[in-house]
Write a protein that holds these residues in place. Sequence first.
Motif, short mmCIF file in Angstrom:
data_model
loop_
_atom_site.label_atom_id
_atom_site.label_comp_id
_atom_site.label_asym_id
_atom_site.label_seq_id
_atom_site.Cartn_x
_atom_site.Cartn_y
_atom_site.Cartn_z
N ASP A 1 0.85 -1.19 0.00
CA ASP A 1 0.00 0.00 0.00
C ASP A 1 0.88 1.24 0.00
O ASP A 1 2.12 1.16 -0.01
N TYR B 1 -5.53 2.82 -4.07
CA TYR B 1 -6.26 1.93 -3.15
C TYR B 1 -6.78 0.73 -3.92
O TYR B 1 -7.92 0.74 -4.37
N PRO B 2 -5.97 -0.31 -4.14
CA PRO B 2 -4.57 -0.50 -3.73
C PRO B 2 -3.62 0.18 -4.71
O PRO B 2 -4.03 0.70 -5.74
#
Length: 215
Positions: free
Chosen positions: A102, A139-140
């Motif tokens: 992330d 995201y991601p």
Amino acid sequence: MKGLINKKIERLLDLLTCFEIHDGQLDMDTASRELNRPATSLLMDILQANALFAPLLEIRRENQLEILYKNGTSYPDAFALVMKQDPICTLLEKVFFHPQMDVNAMANDLYVSNSTIYRWVEQFNAAVADSFSVHLDTYPLVLGGDEAEVRSFYTSFFKERYSFYEWPFAFVSKQELSLFLDDALPLKYAKNFLNYYECFHIQLAVSLQRFSQGF
């Protein structure tokens, strides 16, 4: 991929490209006219290019300007050197090999702030919009878009970032790919179209890596 690179470095690559077009030699007036820069700025660019690309080349100023590559290197090696040093290119490679990371983990890994990662993502998406139908998501933190387009982008990316004698795909055997391609392609084709032969290695490695990641 040149759009990913900062304007100063892009200007130096334009200078090297000008030499490529003129077979390695040109006069100051021609260079100034084609690059749309005054001679004084061009001289500064030459000094900076000689410093940045010192392991690969030298631009000499005698009767005319001449570029001399060292130890069998060439323009693609200069481009690869720039891409290896560019932080956005480093981010893109990390995203390719570690799609599970992330933004916070990536920022820690690259020793930058989260806001820097977001800024690089914005810069990449703006730079690539006219060339590939891909985009970096946060995201991601993955490269999104049609899978064929993603693989096409990364094939171009790795071909420009590494020379044929470098191999960044630790879990894909280049030797095995070469054996496969030698069987699949006529020898004459491989010799006459070495550039494509190189691309096939990278294209297969990118596809295998993506497949192993579930894409």
